[in-house]
Design an enzyme around this catalytic site. Structure first.
Site: not given
Ligand code: GLP
Length: 251
Positions: A67, A134, A136, A141
């Site tokens: 993403d 959440n 995702h 989402e």
């Molecule tokens: C973002 C990314 C996700 C990732 C999430 C969790 O939202 N789009 O792919 O899994 O962050 O991030 P973190 O590892 O910092 O908790």
């Protein structure tokens, strides 16, 4: 789904990196599906170490990212392109020609077409994955449906709040992103999945415990993947009762 219970998050990251590197050893031009966020940072650190010590050769490796925020330039320290350069791509000398990340500044539809054309023609050999608070995966989402291919999403308030820790204020967190669809993630041949931190416990329970597969918690679909290995440290795993079909092993 296979669950490997580790002593610490550091060990989870090390073992996840080993799994990614094994794929490259077997297939030097592997297409690696990459993720951003704080969770995969130590995984990349181990991968970079191996490349620096010439124990791994990334001379042919190709990458594709889950993403990118819409509206952030690749030079912006919060963009996922910047993140990937900093944590992996530059140190492993992977040139832009072998890197697929949506461009958050380009015309969104043109970017979706470019990413989808590539993804349709190039199966992902291994996808590194983490989860949002959440549930995702990528930026898929909570929703009424599972999206298949790359698409544009509106970020939820919860995600923007959670990700605002990396920005100077919540107002600076983009409101939209481009993400690989959950269908695309599920088409990866292999998934290496990690999660850490109390704030992810709820999502991980829904993903691992007996219960419905639902787009309201997109990560639950990983129950259907044929080759998904999840690394959790014992502190988190101890609070979850995995469904009977989850193969549990200690590291
Ligand atoms: C973002 C990314 C996700 C990732 C999430 C969790 O939202 N789009 O792919 O899994 O962050 O991030 P973190 O590892 O910092 O908790």
């Amino acid at each position: 789904m296979k669950l490997i219970v580790t002593e610490s998050y550091e060990q989870s990251a090390y073992l996840a990196a080993r799994m990614m590197l094994d794929v490259v050893r077997e297939k030097p031009d592997a297409l690696l599906g990459l993720a951003t966020g704080t969770t995969p940072v130590p995984v990349y650190r181990y991968m970079v170490e191996e490349v620096r010590q010439e124990k791994a050769d990334f001379g042919k490796v190709r990458t594709i990212n889950l993403d990118e925020y819409i509206g952030l330039d690749g030079e912006d320290p919060n963009s996922y392109l910047y993140f990937m350069r900093k944590h992996l791509l530059d140190a492993c000398r992977i040139p832009t020609g072998r890197v697929m990340i949506p461009n958050g500044m380009a015309d969104t539809q043109a970017e979706l077409d470019r990413m989808n054309a590539f993804a349709d023609a190039n199966p992902i050999d291994v996808q590194l994955l983490s989860v949002g608070v959440n549930g995702h995966i990528g930026f898929n989402e909570p929703s009424d449906v599972f999206y298949d291919r790359y698409h544009a999403v509106k970020l939820t308030q919860k995600t923007r709040e959670s990700n605002s820790r990396l920005f100077s204020s919540i107002e600076e967190v983009p409101t939209e992103a481009i993400t690989m669809g959950t269908g695309g993630i599920m088409r990866a041949r292999k998934i290496v999945f990690l999660a850490a931190g109390e704030e992810k416990l709820d999502a991980m329970k829904k993903i691992l415990e007996d219960g419905e597969v639902t787009p309201k918690c997109q990560g639950t679909i990983l129950k259907f993947h044929q080759d998904c290995t999840l690394f959790l440290d014992k502190a988190m795993a101890g609070q979850i009762r995995p469904a009977a079909y989850v193969e549990v092993r200690r590291a």
